[in-house]
Design a protein around this motif. Structure first.
Motif, PDB file in Angstrom:
ATOM      1  N   ASN A 140       0.847  -1.184   0.000  1.00  9.44           N
ATOM      2  CA  ASN A 140       0.000   0.000   0.000  1.00  9.44           C
ATOM      3  C   ASN A 140       0.887   1.240   0.000  1.00  9.44           C
ATOM      4  OD1 ASN A 140      -1.844   2.052   0.439  1.00  9.44           O
ATOM      5  ND2 ASN A 140      -3.037   0.881   1.912  1.00  9.44           N
ATOM      6  N   ARG A 141       0.834   2.000  -1.069  1.00  6.17           N
ATOM      7  CA  ARG A 141       1.656   3.207  -1.192  1.00  6.17           C
ATOM      8  C   ARG A 141       1.259   4.275  -0.166  1.00  6.17           C
ATOM      9  NH1 ARG A 141       0.496   2.019  -6.898  1.00  6.17           N
ATOM     10  NH2 ARG A 141       2.385   1.120  -7.766  1.00  6.17           N
ATOM     11  N   ALA A 142       0.018   4.247   0.292  1.00  5.21           N
ATOM     12  CA  ALA A 142      -0.471   5.238   1.260  1.00  5.21           C
ATOM     13  C   ALA A 142       0.049   4.971   2.671  1.00  5.21           C
ATOM     14  CB  ALA A 142      -1.990   5.272   1.260  1.00  5.21           C
ATOM     15  N   ASP A 145      -8.811   3.730   0.387  1.00  6.08           N
ATOM     16  CA  ASP A 145      -7.781   4.453  -0.349  1.00  6.08           C
ATOM     17  C   ASP A 145      -8.075   4.475  -1.845  1.00  6.08           C
ATOM     18  OD1 ASP A 145      -6.155   4.923   1.925  1.00  6.08           O
ATOM     19  OD2 ASP A 145      -5.297   2.918   1.766  1.00  6.08           O
ATOM     20  N   ARG A 151      -5.119   3.865  -7.012  1.00  5.72           N
ATOM     21  CA  ARG A 151      -3.732   4.076  -7.443  1.00  5.72           C
ATOM     22  C   ARG A 151      -2.715   3.807  -6.331  1.00  5.72           C
ATOM     23  NH1 ARG A 151      -5.630   9.136  -6.348  1.00  5.72           N
ATOM     24  NH2 ARG A 151      -4.268  10.463  -5.110  1.00  5.72           N
ATOM     25  N   THR A 152      -3.175   3.764  -5.078  1.00  4.91           N
ATOM     26  CA  THR A 152      -2.255   3.475  -3.977  1.00  4.91           C
ATOM     27  C   THR A 152      -2.013   1.988  -3.794  1.00  4.91           C
ATOM     28  OG1 THR A 152      -4.007   3.432  -2.309  1.00  4.91           O
ATOM     29  CG2 THR A 152      -2.941   5.570  -2.728  1.00  4.91           C
TER      30      THR A 152
END
Length: 100
Positions: free
Chosen positions: A10-12, A67, A70-71
């Motif tokens: 998870n990029r977030a 989220d 894109r994340t």
């Protein structure tokens, strides 16, 4: 509930693994996984680590994130939940939904 929950980076959350609960074209609902919880009352302690190569205990944060899609990063195909842990998470989600 989904029986086969997928686990993604998870990029977030600084690339912590996250368990996908639901998704569509715009968003994905997920539960963050960590090995260092800040407050043990806010986490579900897993019986087995989701990473088969790690012996450190894993925890799932008791907060359902929503989220942007894109994340959602790389699928972590070697990571998996044990049946006990999957049941524990499903019970948490069911109880959470009853309160709402």
């Amino acid at each position: 509930m989904k029986k086969n929950m997928k686990i993604y980076r998870n990029r977030a959350t600084k690339f912590h693994p996250s368990i996908e609960i639901d998704s569509n074209e715009r968003t994905w609902k997920n539960l963050e996984v960590t090995q260092s919880p800040t407050n043990k009352n806010r986490y579900i302690k897993l019986k087995q680590n989701i990473d088969p190569e790690s012996s450190i205990k894993s925890y799932v944060r008791k907060y359902l994130r929503n989220d942007p899609i894109r994340t959602r990063g790389q699928l972590l195909s070697r990571f998996h939940l044990s049946e006990e842990d999957l049941q524990q998470i499903e019970e948490y989600l069911t109880n959470r939904n009853k309160k709402s």
